[in-house]
Design a protein around this motif. Sequence first.
Motif, PDB file in Angstrom:
ATOM      1  N   SER A  28      -0.363   5.439   0.727  1.00 27.78           N
ATOM      2  CA  SER A  28      -0.400   5.574  -0.733  1.00 27.78           C
ATOM      3  C   SER A  28      -1.344   4.553  -1.359  1.00 27.78           C
ATOM      4  CB  SER A  28       1.016   5.411  -1.307  1.00 27.78           C
ATOM      5  OG  SER A  28       1.505   4.091  -1.093  1.00 27.78           O
ATOM      6  N   LEU A  29      -1.379   3.350  -0.789  1.00 30.10           N
ATOM      7  CA  LEU A  29      -2.284   2.320  -1.305  1.00 30.10           C
ATOM      8  C   LEU A  29      -3.743   2.656  -0.984  1.00 30.10           C
ATOM      9  CD1 LEU A  29      -0.264  -0.898  -0.362  1.00 30.10           C
ATOM     10  CD2 LEU A  29      -0.453   0.178  -2.613  1.00 30.10           C
ATOM     11  N   LEU A  30      -4.004   3.166   0.209  1.00 29.08           N
ATOM     12  CA  LEU A  30      -5.366   3.535   0.588  1.00 29.08           C
ATOM     13  C   LEU A  30      -5.892   4.680  -0.273  1.00 29.08           C
ATOM     14  CD1 LEU A  30      -5.148   3.373   4.494  1.00 29.08           C
ATOM     15  CD2 LEU A  30      -6.350   1.786   2.975  1.00 29.08           C
ATOM     16  N   LEU A  31      -5.015   5.610  -0.614  1.00 26.85           N
ATOM     17  CA  LEU A  31      -5.440   6.755  -1.426  1.00 26.85           C
ATOM     18  C   LEU A  31      -5.745   6.370  -2.868  1.00 26.85           C
ATOM     19  CD1 LEU A  31      -3.009   9.557  -0.168  1.00 26.85           C
ATOM     20  CD2 LEU A  31      -5.448   9.319   0.330  1.00 26.85           C
ATOM     21  N   MET A  32      -5.265   5.202  -3.293  1.00 25.57           N
ATOM     22  CA  MET A  32      -5.522   4.741  -4.660  1.00 25.57           C
ATOM     23  C   MET A  32      -6.799   3.911  -4.773  1.00 25.57           C
ATOM     24  SD  MET A  32      -1.847   3.715  -6.303  1.00 25.57           S
ATOM     25  CE  MET A  32      -2.617   3.442  -7.894  1.00 25.57           C
ATOM     26  N   LEU A  33      -7.406   3.573  -3.649  1.00 21.82           N
ATOM     27  CA  LEU A  33      -8.634   2.776  -3.695  1.00 21.82           C
ATOM     28  C   LEU A  33      -9.741   3.532  -4.426  1.00 21.82           C
ATOM     29  CD1 LEU A  33      -8.755   1.416  -0.024  1.00 21.82           C
ATOM     30  CD2 LEU A  33      -8.101   0.153  -2.084  1.00 21.82           C
ATOM     31  N   PRO A  34     -10.574   2.828  -5.195  1.00 20.82           N
ATOM     32  CA  PRO A  34     -11.672   3.508  -5.904  1.00 20.82           C
ATOM     33  C   PRO A  34     -12.572   4.328  -4.987  1.00 20.82           C
ATOM     34  CG  PRO A  34     -11.426   1.255  -6.686  1.00 20.82           C
ATOM     35  CD  PRO A  34     -10.510   1.399  -5.512  1.00 20.82           C
ATOM     36  N   CYS A  35     -12.800   3.839  -3.753  1.00 19.74           N
ATOM     37  CA  CYS A  35     -13.655   4.563  -2.816  1.00 19.74           C
ATOM     38  C   CYS A  35     -12.993   5.827  -2.278  1.00 19.74           C
ATOM     39  CB  CYS A  35     -14.066   3.655  -1.655  1.00 19.74           C
ATOM     40  SG  CYS A  35     -12.681   2.984  -0.715  1.00 19.74           S
ATOM     41  N   SER A  36     -11.670   5.970  -2.492  1.00 19.95           N
ATOM     42  CA  SER A  36     -10.962   7.161  -2.033  1.00 19.95           C
ATOM     43  C   SER A  36     -10.965   8.270  -3.067  1.00 19.95           C
ATOM     44  CB  SER A  36      -9.506   6.814  -1.676  1.00 19.95           C
ATOM     45  OG  SER A  36      -9.445   5.908  -0.605  1.00 19.95           O
ATOM     46  N   LEU A  37     -11.380   7.955  -4.289  1.00 19.39           N
ATOM     47  CA  LEU A  37     -11.285   8.909  -5.397  1.00 19.39           C
ATOM     48  C   LEU A  37     -12.665   9.354  -5.859  1.00 19.39           C
ATOM     49  CD1 LEU A  37      -8.556   6.992  -7.434  1.00 19.39           C
ATOM     50  CD2 LEU A  37      -8.202   8.983  -5.960  1.00 19.39           C
ATOM     51  N   GLN A  38     -12.694  10.555  -6.398  1.00 20.45           N
ATOM     52  CA  GLN A  38     -13.916  11.064  -7.005  1.00 20.45           C
ATOM     53  C   GLN A  38     -14.225  10.242  -8.258  1.00 20.45           C
ATOM     54  OE1 GLN A  38     -15.891  13.223  -5.772  1.00 20.45           O
ATOM     55  NE2 GLN A  38     -14.768  14.723  -4.527  1.00 20.45           N
ATOM     56  N   PRO A  39     -15.500  10.134  -8.650  1.00 22.05           N
ATOM     57  CA  PRO A  39     -15.862   9.369  -9.859  1.00 22.05           C
ATOM     58  C   PRO A  39     -15.107   9.863 -11.090  1.00 22.05           C
ATOM     59  CG  PRO A  39     -17.825   9.950  -8.619  1.00 22.05           C
ATOM     60  CD  PRO A  39     -16.689  10.680  -7.967  1.00 22.05           C
ATOM     61  N   GLY A  40     -14.567   8.902 -11.853  1.00 20.98           N
ATOM     62  CA  GLY A  40     -13.863   9.245 -13.088  1.00 20.98           C
ATOM     63  C   GLY A  40     -12.421   9.657 -12.906  1.00 20.98           C
ATOM     64  N   ILE A  41     -11.924   9.668 -11.664  1.00 19.44           N
ATOM     65  CA  ILE A  41     -10.546  10.072 -11.388  1.00 19.44           C
ATOM     66  C   ILE A  41      -9.655   8.842 -11.278  1.00 19.44           C
ATOM     67  CG2 ILE A  41      -9.001  11.172  -9.725  1.00 19.44           C
ATOM     68  CD1 ILE A  41     -10.657  13.189 -11.155  1.00 19.44           C
ATOM     69  N   ALA A  42      -8.513   8.870 -11.971  1.00 22.62           N
ATOM     70  CA  ALA A  42      -7.494   7.819 -11.869  1.00 22.62           C
ATOM     71  C   ALA A  42      -6.223   8.458 -11.311  1.00 22.62           C
ATOM     72  CB  ALA A  42      -7.224   7.196 -13.232  1.00 22.62           C
ATOM     73  N   LEU A  43      -5.698   7.878 -10.265  1.00 19.64           N
ATOM     74  CA  LEU A  43      -4.531   8.451  -9.600  1.00 19.64           C
ATOM     75  C   LEU A  43      -3.314   7.553  -9.799  1.00 19.64           C
ATOM     76  CD1 LEU A  43      -3.629  10.785  -7.691  1.00 19.64           C
ATOM     77  CD2 LEU A  43      -4.109   9.239  -5.783  1.00 19.64           C
ATOM     78  N   PRO A  44      -2.297   8.021 -10.547  1.00 18.43           N
ATOM     79  CA  PRO A  44      -1.066   7.234 -10.710  1.00 18.43           C
ATOM     80  C   PRO A  44      -0.415   6.971  -9.355  1.00 18.43           C
ATOM     81  CG  PRO A  44      -1.138   9.070 -12.250  1.00 18.43           C
ATOM     82  CD  PRO A  44      -2.245   9.297 -11.283  1.00 18.43           C
ATOM     83  N   TYR A  45       0.295   5.841  -9.253  1.00 22.02           N
ATOM     84  CA  TYR A  45       0.860   5.483  -7.955  1.00 22.02           C
ATOM     85  C   TYR A  45       1.867   6.524  -7.464  1.00 22.02           C
ATOM     86  CZ  TYR A  45       3.180   3.203  -4.117  1.00 22.02           C
ATOM     87  OH  TYR A  45       3.693   2.944  -2.878  1.00 22.02           O
ATOM     88  N   LEU A  46       2.677   7.087  -8.353  1.00 23.10           N
ATOM     89  CA  LEU A  46       3.674   8.069  -7.924  1.00 23.10           C
ATOM     90  C   LEU A  46       2.996   9.287  -7.300  1.00 23.10           C
ATOM     91  CD1 LEU A  46       6.611   8.886  -7.694  1.00 23.10           C
ATOM     92  CD2 LEU A  46       6.502   9.818 -10.022  1.00 23.10           C
ATOM     93  N   ASP A  47       1.865   9.697  -7.862  1.00 24.26           N
ATOM     94  CA  ASP A  47       1.131  10.836  -7.298  1.00 24.26           C
ATOM     95  C   ASP A  47       0.534  10.466  -5.938  1.00 24.26           C
ATOM     96  OD1 ASP A  47       1.789  12.129  -9.588  1.00 24.26           O
ATOM     97  OD2 ASP A  47      -0.229  12.211 -10.433  1.00 24.26           O
ATOM     98  N   ALA A  48       0.056   9.222  -5.814  1.00 19.69           N
ATOM     99  CA  ALA A  48      -0.479   8.760  -4.530  1.00 19.69           C
ATOM    100  C   ALA A  48       0.637   8.689  -3.486  1.00 19.69           C
ATOM    101  CB  ALA A  48      -1.128   7.390  -4.694  1.00 19.69           C
ATOM    102  N   LEU A  49       1.798   8.202  -3.896  1.00 20.99           N
ATOM    103  CA  LEU A  49       2.945   8.120  -2.990  1.00 20.99           C
ATOM    104  C   LEU A  49       3.397   9.512  -2.564  1.00 20.99           C
ATOM    105  CD1 LEU A  49       5.124   6.342  -1.636  1.00 20.99           C
ATOM    106  CD2 LEU A  49       6.483   6.590  -3.733  1.00 20.99           C
ATOM    107  N   TYR A  50       3.415  10.437  -3.517  1.00 20.91           N
ATOM    108  CA  TYR A  50       3.820  11.811  -3.215  1.00 20.91           C
ATOM    109  C   TYR A  50       2.850  12.433  -2.208  1.00 20.91           C
ATOM    110  CZ  TYR A  50       5.701  16.484  -4.050  1.00 20.91           C
ATOM    111  OH  TYR A  50       6.299  17.709  -3.895  1.00 20.91           O
ATOM    112  N   THR A  51       1.544  12.229  -2.434  1.00 21.58           N
ATOM    113  CA  THR A  51       0.525  12.804  -1.546  1.00 21.58           C
ATOM    114  C   THR A  51       0.601  12.193  -0.158  1.00 21.58           C
ATOM    115  OG1 THR A  51      -0.922  13.121  -3.474  1.00 21.58           O
ATOM    116  CG2 THR A  51      -1.939  13.284  -1.301  1.00 21.58           C
ATOM    117  N   ALA A  52       0.776  10.873  -0.090  1.00 22.19           N
ATOM    118  CA  ALA A  52       0.877  10.196   1.205  1.00 22.19           C
ATOM    119  C   ALA A  52       2.117  10.661   1.968  1.00 22.19           C
ATOM    120  CB  ALA A  52       0.916   8.683   1.000  1.00 22.19           C
ATOM    121  N   THR A  53       3.231  10.813   1.270  1.00 24.89           N
ATOM    122  CA  THR A  53       4.455  11.298   1.903  1.00 24.89           C
ATOM    123  C   THR A  53       4.259  12.707   2.434  1.00 24.89           C
ATOM    124  OG1 THR A  53       5.781   9.967   0.364  1.00 24.89           O
ATOM    125  CG2 THR A  53       6.925  11.701   1.589  1.00 24.89           C
TER     126      THR A  53
END
Length: 434
Positions: A28-53
Amino acid sequence: MPLTTFLKKLSPGRIIALGFLFCILLGSLLLMLPCSLQPGIALPYLDALYTATSAVCVTGLNVIDPGSTFSPFGQFVLGCLIQIGGLGVASIGVGIMLAMGKKINLKERRVIRDAMNLDSGKGLIRFVKAIFYTTLLIELLGAFLSFPVFFRDYPLPRAIGLSLFHSVASFNNSGFDVLGNGTSLIPYQKDVLLNLVTCALVIAGGIGFPVIFELPLKHFSWKRQSMHTRVVLSTTFALLLFGTLLLKLTENISWLGAFFYSVSARTAGFSTYNLGDFSTAGLLVVSGLMFIGASPASTGGGIKTTTFFVLLSGIYSAATNHSERAFHSAIPKDAFRKASVISMLAVFLVMTASYLMLIFDPQLSLRDVLFEMISAFSTSGLSTGITPQLSAQSRILSIIMMYIGRLGPLTVASLWYFTIGERVRYPEGTIAIG
């Protein structure tokens, strides 16, 4: 207390549970890194946790669209999480230790045995090595066969990336796609090659590694196969056959689409038709397939094909007063009891989670919520489309269900077992049943 001392005191089940939890939190932490996201995208932690799970538990349920949310690096991280979740934390850990030249002690062997749901601890290291080699071979073959399909629509680098990701996601029964727009495989519903390659990968991942290894070892001779392999293959074939027929009867889809959903529902989670348009009867069929799921020591979830087989055998035995047997062998005495416990725990979890979700999101229908919770528990990943609409409480509930489903309800129940059991024997009473 040092970490090694703490781990030595833990049971194999708790080590596996903590291993999955660690991978989810790290992912979940790796998916929230700026290099993991498309430009201009902000990912809330709950969504990152849900995706990682969802990735580590090889489910495929999504509250965001992975294709348009994650950069190539983020999609690579997602693929790694799927691979770790499919093979199992214990297998990955042992593989790393073997690569480093370290020896595997008895405690670690027990963890592998419990993680892969194996009866014996013989040849575990060879078994783990075979898992890695087989997985690599099957996934590369799947990517090679998928490549022509994606190369028609995408540039060469993107087509290679999509082929590899799709093969990993298919073999590990995860149902993730990075095509964008959240369409899954609907744009390819008439593509025979991609449909059949995906089905083959899902089935291979779902029958379990012991079956994959035994088939060539016994020269594909039905009579020489073990009881476990025959039960897995016969139950899988029956579910595929009846699932295809029932879905074709209830839904206005092609035979290819009916077969694809009969395969995908058993914990893969890919879609070639919009499930939101399915009838209640069709969703009931898909729910039943999801609940049963894949086979032991596989990349899939559910109560497992062997559990379903043993339940049917036990019911038939009780109704006919015959002994429980299959393929000229007696079914182990405790098998029906274990299968009953697993099934009842699964039903209890799904019903309780559905009840809570209806409280959290009362605007949702019972049909959609029940389908969603069966999908989360079985790590199938299919949805009628309500996943992105879930409230924060419902998303956390879904995360818990995916986690329990990946570990298995019986494993989770045993995590709280601290005593060595009762030694006192009580006189037998009487109770009326039925």
